[in-house]
Write a protein that holds these residues in place. Structure first.
Motif, mmCIF file in Angstrom:
data_model
loop_
_atom_site.group_PDB
_atom_site.id
_atom_site.type_symbol
_atom_site.label_atom_id
_atom_site.label_comp_id
_atom_site.label_asym_id
_atom_site.label_seq_id
_atom_site.Cartn_x
_atom_site.Cartn_y
_atom_site.Cartn_z
ATOM 1 N N THR A 99 5.921 -0.851 7.491
ATOM 2 C CA THR A 99 5.703 0.404 6.785
ATOM 3 C C THR A 99 7.025 1.158 6.737
ATOM 4 O OG1 THR A 99 3.391 0.609 7.462
ATOM 5 C CG2 THR A 99 4.510 2.615 6.748
ATOM 6 N N ASP A 110 -2.764 1.761 6.648
ATOM 7 C CA ASP A 110 -1.606 1.480 7.489
ATOM 8 C C ASP A 110 -1.916 0.364 8.479
ATOM 9 O OD1 ASP A 110 1.123 2.431 8.560
ATOM 10 O OD2 ASP A 110 -0.144 2.571 10.336
ATOM 11 N N GLN A 114 0.838 -1.199 0.000
ATOM 12 C CA GLN A 114 0.000 0.000 0.000
ATOM 13 C C GLN A 114 0.878 1.256 0.000
ATOM 14 O OE1 GLN A 114 -1.808 -2.962 0.139
ATOM 15 N NE2 GLN A 114 -1.204 -2.859 2.289
ATOM 16 N N SER A 151 3.765 -1.689 3.401
ATOM 17 C CA SER A 151 3.357 -0.391 2.876
ATOM 18 C C SER A 151 4.533 0.566 2.858
ATOM 19 C CB SER A 151 2.190 0.202 3.677
ATOM 20 O OG SER A 151 2.578 0.457 5.006
ATOM 21 N N THR A 155 0.692 4.791 1.557
ATOM 22 C CA THR A 155 -0.092 5.506 2.564
ATOM 23 C C THR A 155 0.415 6.956 2.635
ATOM 24 O OG1 THR A 155 1.345 4.765 4.391
ATOM 25 C CG2 THR A 155 -0.519 3.372 3.806
ATOM 26 N N THR A 200 -2.499 -3.120 6.788
ATOM 27 C CA THR A 200 -1.237 -3.724 6.345
ATOM 28 C C THR A 200 -0.725 -4.702 7.385
ATOM 29 O OG1 THR A 200 -0.581 -1.861 4.943
ATOM 30 C CG2 THR A 200 1.194 -3.223 5.838
#
Length: 236
Positions: A224, A154, A128, A173, A130, A157
């Motif tokens: 992330t 977020d 993703q 992400s 974000t 994920t």
């Protein structure tokens, strides 16, 4: 012979999305690129599918086209999104609907349709895009609905990473700062650069590099990566 890997990239017609398509092609992937305005080009390794990703029928068409043309799906990059920054009390119901439909429903439809094919392969990667504001809000840069929707991505994920951790499917992400794309006129660049501790805007290639790192990081899931010139680290 090893079969060519295939990536689906949403929001792929310009800016970060176009850069991601180019990066995956340079790394030997075939790519299914989708956005509302995308057009076919000369590269036979890129299949363009036009449509609005908030519509489930479009997501179904993208997945079907990937399987028909290339026979598999290895990676999904959920890049399509809307970012509207304004004081929370000034958001409209249309803002809420548009951001929810694109940022969340768009993610839901294509991800839900891609996952069964990855699970059958016992391998896959979902990424993703974000925003770093999810981790560190900036005074003077209100973005409540962006945080509400991108914050959902977020969180999911990590949730999906745990849900599918033992299936061979990884979920990660990338959270960009402000990236130099056509959506930011040149006259705004100096101000936007100052919103990063490193004193500059990010480049599209730097987002693509982070995604490719995750693509090759077989022991990384639920992560992330903030690509934001230090914004997430705190006040400066």
């Amino acid at each position: 012979m090893q079969q060519q890997k295939v990536a689906i990239v949403t929001g792929a017609s310009q800016g970060i999305g176009a850069g991601i398509v180019s990066a995956y092609r340079k790394n030997g992937f075939a790519v299914v690129a989708t956005s509302r305005s995308i057009q076919s080009g000369a590269d036979e390794g890129v299949l363009a599918v036009a449509g609005d990703i908030r519509e489930r029928a479009v997501a179904e068409r993208v997945v079907a086209a990937a399987l028909k043309r290339f026979g598999r799906i290895d990676t999904l990059v959920n890049n399509a999104g809307i970012f509207i920054g304004k004081p929370f009390t000034e958001y409209t119901v249309d803002d809420l609907r548009n951001m929810t439909e694109v940022n969340l429903a768009g993610f839901f439809h294509i991800t839900q349709l891609v996952l069964p094919h990855m699970l059958r392969q016992r391998s896959g990667h979902i990424v993703q895009i974000t925003t770093t504001l999810v981790h560190q809000a900036i005074a003077g840069a209100p973005a409540g609905l962006a945080l509400l929707t991108k914050g959902g991505l977020d969180a999911v994920t990590r949730g999906l990473a745990i849900e599918y951790a033992q299936t061979g499917v990884r979920v990660n992400s990338v959270a960009p700062g402000i990236i130099k794309t056509p959506m930011h006129p040149a006259e705004t660049h100096a101000v936007l650069a100052g919103m990063h501790p490193m004193g500059r805007m990010g480049e599209v290639a730097e987002i693509a590099d982070a995604i490719l790192y995750l693509e090759n990081a077989a022991f990384v899931t639920g992560e992330t990566i903030n690509v934001d010139g230090g914004q997430h680290a705190g006040r400066w």
